[in-house]
Design a protein around this motif. Structure first.
Motif, mmCIF file in Angstrom:
data_model
loop_
_atom_site.group_PDB
_atom_site.id
_atom_site.type_symbol
_atom_site.label_atom_id
_atom_site.label_comp_id
_atom_site.label_asym_id
_atom_site.label_seq_id
_atom_site.Cartn_x
_atom_site.Cartn_y
_atom_site.Cartn_z
ATOM 1 N N ASN A 187 8.363 -8.570 -1.954
ATOM 2 C CA ASN A 187 7.456 -7.475 -2.283
ATOM 3 C C ASN A 187 6.146 -7.712 -1.549
ATOM 4 O O ASN A 187 5.502 -8.752 -1.723
ATOM 5 C CB ASN A 187 7.221 -7.409 -3.795
ATOM 6 C CG ASN A 187 6.373 -6.207 -4.187
ATOM 7 O OD1 ASN A 187 6.353 -5.197 -3.481
ATOM 8 N ND2 ASN A 187 5.666 -6.321 -5.308
ATOM 9 N N ARG A 188 5.752 -6.790 -0.705
ATOM 10 C CA ARG A 188 4.506 -6.919 0.050
ATOM 11 C C ARG A 188 3.310 -6.976 -0.891
ATOM 12 O O ARG A 188 3.295 -6.347 -1.958
ATOM 13 C CB ARG A 188 4.349 -5.757 1.026
ATOM 14 C CG ARG A 188 5.467 -5.669 2.048
ATOM 15 C CD ARG A 188 5.371 -6.777 3.066
ATOM 16 N NE ARG A 188 6.612 -6.883 3.852
ATOM 17 C CZ ARG A 188 6.785 -7.738 4.848
ATOM 18 N NH1 ARG A 188 5.818 -8.576 5.157
ATOM 19 N NH2 ARG A 188 7.905 -7.773 5.514
ATOM 20 N N SER A 189 2.302 -7.730 -0.473
ATOM 21 C CA SER A 189 1.138 -7.936 -1.338
ATOM 22 C C SER A 189 0.294 -6.684 -1.490
ATOM 23 O O SER A 189 -0.488 -6.566 -2.438
ATOM 24 C CB SER A 189 0.273 -9.068 -0.770
ATOM 25 O OG SER A 189 -0.196 -8.721 0.534
ATOM 26 N N GLN A 190 0.443 -5.723 -0.557
ATOM 27 C CA GLN A 190 -0.312 -4.479 -0.615
ATOM 28 C C GLN A 190 0.626 -3.314 -0.316
ATOM 29 O O GLN A 190 1.676 -3.499 0.314
ATOM 30 C CB GLN A 190 -1.471 -4.515 0.386
ATOM 31 C CG GLN A 190 -2.482 -5.621 0.099
ATOM 32 C CD GLN A 190 -3.613 -5.642 1.117
ATOM 33 O OE1 GLN A 190 -3.837 -4.664 1.814
ATOM 34 N NE2 GLN A 190 -4.328 -6.755 1.175
ATOM 35 N N PRO A 191 0.269 -2.115 -0.753
ATOM 36 C CA PRO A 191 1.159 -0.959 -0.534
ATOM 37 C C PRO A 191 1.402 -0.715 0.963
ATOM 38 O O PRO A 191 0.541 -0.959 1.809
ATOM 39 C CB PRO A 191 0.393 0.205 -1.172
ATOM 40 C CG PRO A 191 -0.559 -0.435 -2.136
ATOM 41 C CD PRO A 191 -0.929 -1.762 -1.541
ATOM 42 N N HIS A 205 1.206 -8.457 6.044
ATOM 43 C CA HIS A 205 2.002 -9.546 6.617
ATOM 44 C C HIS A 205 2.454 -10.544 5.555
ATOM 45 O O HIS A 205 3.408 -11.293 5.764
ATOM 46 C CB HIS A 205 1.192 -10.277 7.681
ATOM 47 C CG HIS A 205 0.048 -11.077 7.130
ATOM 48 N ND1 HIS A 205 -1.173 -10.524 6.837
ATOM 49 C CD2 HIS A 205 -0.040 -12.396 6.796
ATOM 50 C CE1 HIS A 205 -1.987 -11.460 6.357
ATOM 51 N NE2 HIS A 205 -1.331 -12.598 6.312
ATOM 52 N N ASP A 206 1.784 -10.598 4.416
ATOM 53 C CA ASP A 206 2.168 -11.556 3.382
ATOM 54 C C ASP A 206 2.907 -10.835 2.258
ATOM 55 O O ASP A 206 2.818 -9.619 2.104
ATOM 56 C CB ASP A 206 0.940 -12.297 2.828
ATOM 57 C CG ASP A 206 -0.148 -11.341 2.344
ATOM 58 O OD1 ASP A 206 -0.084 -10.146 2.717
ATOM 59 O OD2 ASP A 206 -1.039 -11.770 1.596
ATOM 60 N N TYR A 207 3.656 -11.620 1.480
ATOM 61 C CA TYR A 207 4.521 -11.026 0.467
ATOM 62 C C TYR A 207 4.726 -12.006 -0.677
ATOM 63 O O TYR A 207 4.410 -13.195 -0.602
ATOM 64 C CB TYR A 207 5.875 -10.645 1.076
ATOM 65 C CG TYR A 207 6.495 -11.732 1.941
ATOM 66 C CD1 TYR A 207 7.144 -12.817 1.366
ATOM 67 C CD2 TYR A 207 6.374 -11.684 3.326
ATOM 68 C CE1 TYR A 207 7.685 -13.808 2.145
ATOM 69 C CE2 TYR A 207 6.917 -12.676 4.117
ATOM 70 C CZ TYR A 207 7.579 -13.731 3.528
ATOM 71 O OH TYR A 207 8.102 -14.731 4.312
ATOM 72 N N THR A 304 20.847 -5.062 6.975
ATOM 73 C CA THR A 304 19.507 -5.633 7.097
ATOM 74 C C THR A 304 18.562 -4.669 7.786
ATOM 75 O O THR A 304 17.415 -4.464 7.350
ATOM 76 C CB THR A 304 19.567 -6.953 7.889
ATOM 77 O OG1 THR A 304 20.442 -7.861 7.217
ATOM 78 C CG2 THR A 304 18.195 -7.578 8.008
ATOM 79 N N GLU A 305 19.032 -4.066 8.869
ATOM 80 C CA GLU A 305 18.174 -3.181 9.657
ATOM 81 C C GLU A 305 17.828 -1.900 8.908
ATOM 82 O O GLU A 305 16.674 -1.447 8.932
ATOM 83 C CB GLU A 305 18.882 -2.834 10.969
ATOM 84 C CG GLU A 305 18.130 -1.848 11.852
ATOM 85 C CD GLU A 305 18.931 -1.449 13.063
ATOM 86 O OE1 GLU A 305 18.535 -0.476 13.747
ATOM 87 O OE2 GLU A 305 19.974 -2.091 13.342
ATOM 88 N N ARG A 310 12.677 -3.458 5.810
ATOM 89 C CA ARG A 310 11.414 -2.732 5.634
ATOM 90 C C ARG A 310 11.239 -2.200 4.207
ATOM 91 O O ARG A 310 10.455 -1.283 3.984
ATOM 92 C CB ARG A 310 11.344 -1.576 6.641
ATOM 93 C CG ARG A 310 11.233 -2.063 8.058
ATOM 94 C CD ARG A 310 11.389 -0.938 9.072
ATOM 95 N NE ARG A 310 10.420 0.126 8.890
ATOM 96 C CZ ARG A 310 10.277 1.154 9.738
ATOM 97 N NH1 ARG A 310 11.052 1.231 10.812
ATOM 98 N NH2 ARG A 310 9.373 2.088 9.510
ATOM 99 N N SER A 311 11.919 -2.811 3.262
ATOM 100 C CA SER A 311 11.818 -2.353 1.869
ATOM 101 C C SER A 311 11.054 -3.359 1.025
ATOM 102 O O SER A 311 10.967 -4.550 1.360
ATOM 103 C CB SER A 311 13.210 -2.127 1.276
ATOM 104 O OG SER A 311 13.892 -1.092 1.945
ATOM 105 N N ASN A 312 10.516 -2.860 -0.067
ATOM 106 C CA ASN A 312 9.888 -3.698 -1.087
ATOM 107 C C ASN A 312 10.825 -3.802 -2.285
ATOM 108 O O ASN A 312 11.415 -2.801 -2.714
ATOM 109 C CB ASN A 312 8.563 -3.098 -1.557
ATOM 110 C CG ASN A 312 7.414 -3.498 -0.651
ATOM 111 O OD1 ASN A 312 7.590 -4.302 0.254
ATOM 112 N ND2 ASN A 312 6.240 -2.931 -0.895
#
Length: 362
Positions: A187-191, A205-207, A304-305, A310-312
Motif C-alpha cells: 500500500n503506497r504511503s500516499q494516494p 516511491h515508499d509503501y 503482475t503487469e 500498479r495497485s494498492n
C-alpha cells in the motif's frame, strides 16, 4: 578428370599470411573482414571454392568474389570499397578503434562506455561515436539476462514438454502448473495521483507491507482457462490441496498431464502417495533453470503487469480478492498462448547461442 574451370593459384607472402591470421583472431570486432581473411587462407591452402564455402557456411559466389579481389588488389581488396557521395570524415581506422574500445575494453571508472567518455578517450566527437554505434547496432547502456540450463536430461525434457504443446494426447488435459510465491500486499504511503493530459500517473516511491500470499495456478494450454487458489503458506501440504482442486475440476474420464518445475514441494512423499492413488495424473518436469518453457510463467507475467504492479492493497485479503477477480475475468474470455517452435528449433537456437559464446572467448 577435374570439372569446371581451372582456378588461378593463390600464393601468400609471409607478411600477408601473418596479417590475415591476425584478422581472423579478432574475438568480437569486424567479423566480416575476419570471414574474408578465412576465405583467402582456405584458398591459399589449395581448397576449391566449394570446399571453402562449405567450411565457413557461405556461398561459392562469395568465395569467388573475395578470391578474385585478393588476386587483383591483395590485402587492400578485402577492405570495403569507398562508396559514392560525400567523402567519409571517419577512416576505417577510426571506426575500428571505436569498435575495439567499445567491445574489448571498459573505462576506468565505469562498467561500460558512454558516448561522452568514449569520445574523450578516442579523440572523436560524441556524434561520431553515436553514428558508429548506431551503424553497428551497439548499445553499451543496455544489458539483458540469460541462463543456460545444466540439466543432464535437458534435451529429453524439452522434447517431452514441447511434444505436449504441439501434439497434446487425446482424451487428456495438459496443464502448466506453478506457484507465484510471496506476493506482497503493498500500500503506497500516499494516494495515487491519476493520469491527466500532459502528466503520467504518479505514485509515492515508499509503501507499507501488509502481508504476503502465494498463488497456485494451473493453465489449460488448450483453452487458456486457469485454475487458481491462494494460500498463506507454500508447502507440499498446500500443493496437495491444490491438486485436490484440479482433480475435482477436471472431468474424471480425462487424463491429466501436469507440466511443473523441480521445486521440492512437488516431489515429497505426501505428493507421491497422492499420485499413486490417482493414476490418471502424469507429471512432466521442466529442465532445471528453464522456467521459460512453462507457459504459466507467461500468465504470471500478465497478472503482475495488469493487476498487481500498479495497485494498492490494504490487506492480504484484499490482495487475494483481486487475484481471484483477475482469474474469474480471465476465464470468462480466455485466450490460450500458442506455442509455435518445435523442439529441434529450440535446441538449434540454443546451440547457436552457445557457439557464439564460445567464439567470444568467454
Amino acid at each position: 578428370m577435374r570439372k569446371g574451370r581451372l582456378l588461378p593459384s593463390l600464393i601468400l607472402t609471409a607478411e600477408e599470411r601473418e596479417t590475415l591470421l591476425r584478422w581472423t583472431r579478432r574475438p568480437k570486432t569486424n567479423q566480416a573482414l575476419a570471414l574474408r581473411a578465412r576465405i583467402v587462407l582456405g584458398c591459399a591452402n589449395g581448397k576449391s571454392n566449394t570446399e571453402v564455402a562449405g567450411r565457413w557456411g557461405t556461398t561459392k559466389q562469395t568465395v569467388g568474389k573475395w578470391r578474385t579481389r585478393f588476386l587483383h588488389k591483395r590485402l587492400d581488396g578485402l577492405l570495403d570499397e569507398p562508396r559514392p557521395g560525400t567523402p567519409r570524415r571517419l577512416s576505417d581506422a577510426h571506426v575500428e578503434r571505436v569498435l575495439t574500445m567499445t567491445l574489448e575494453s571498459t573505462p576506468k571508472n565505469a562498467t561500460h562506455w558512454s558516448t561522452r567518455s568514449l569520445a574523450a578517450a578516442s579523440g572523436l566527437s560524441r556524434s561520431s561515436v553515436h553514428r558508429i554505434w548506431r551503424a553497428f547496432a551497439l548499445a553499451p547502456h543496455r544489458s539483458e539476462t540469460f541462463k543456460l540450463s545444466k540439466d543432464p536430461l535437458f534435451i529429453e525434457k524439452v522434447r517431452d514438454i514441447v511434444g505436449l504443446y504441439l501434439n497434446p494426447p487425446d482424451k487428456a488435459l495438459v496443464l502448466c502448473v506453478d506457484e507465484k510465491s510471496q506476493i506482497q500486499a503493498l500500500n503506497r504511503s500516499q494516494p495515487i495521483l491519476p493520469m491527466r493530459p500532459g502528466q503520467a500517473e504518479r505514485r509515492a516511491h515508499d509503501y507499507q507491507r501488509n502481508g504476503t500470499t502465494s498463488l497456485f495456478a494451473a493453465l489449460d494450454t488448450k483453452s487458456g482457462k486457469v485454475i487458481g487458489k491462494t494460500f498463506r503458506r507454500h508447502r507440499s501440504r498446500e500443493f496437495r490441496k491444490f491438486l485436490d482442486q484440479i482433480d475435482a475440476a477436471v472431468p474424471p474420464h480425462l487424463g491429466v498431464h501436469l507440466i511443473l518445475d523441480n521445486y521440492g514441494t512437488h516431489k515429497t512423499p505426501l505428493i507421491q502417495r497422492w499420485l499413486v492413488k490417482r493414476p490418471r495424473f502424469h507429471l512432466h518436469f521442466t529442465p532445471t533453470g528453464a522456467s521459460w518453457i512453462n507457459l504459466v510463467e507467461r500468465w504470471f507475467a500478465l497478472l503482475t503487469e495488469r493487476r498487481l504492479r500498479r495497485s494498492n492493497f490494504y490487506s492480504t485479503r484484499n490482495l487475494e480478492s483481486a487475484i481471484r477477480d483477475y482469474i474469474d475475468n480471465n476465464n470468462q474470455e480466455p485466450k490460450p498462448f500458442v506455442w509455435t517452435k518445435t523442439a529441434d528449433e529450440i535446441l538449434a537456437s540454443i546451440a547457436r547461442f552457445c557457439q557464439r559464446t564460445l567464439e567470444t572467448g568467454h
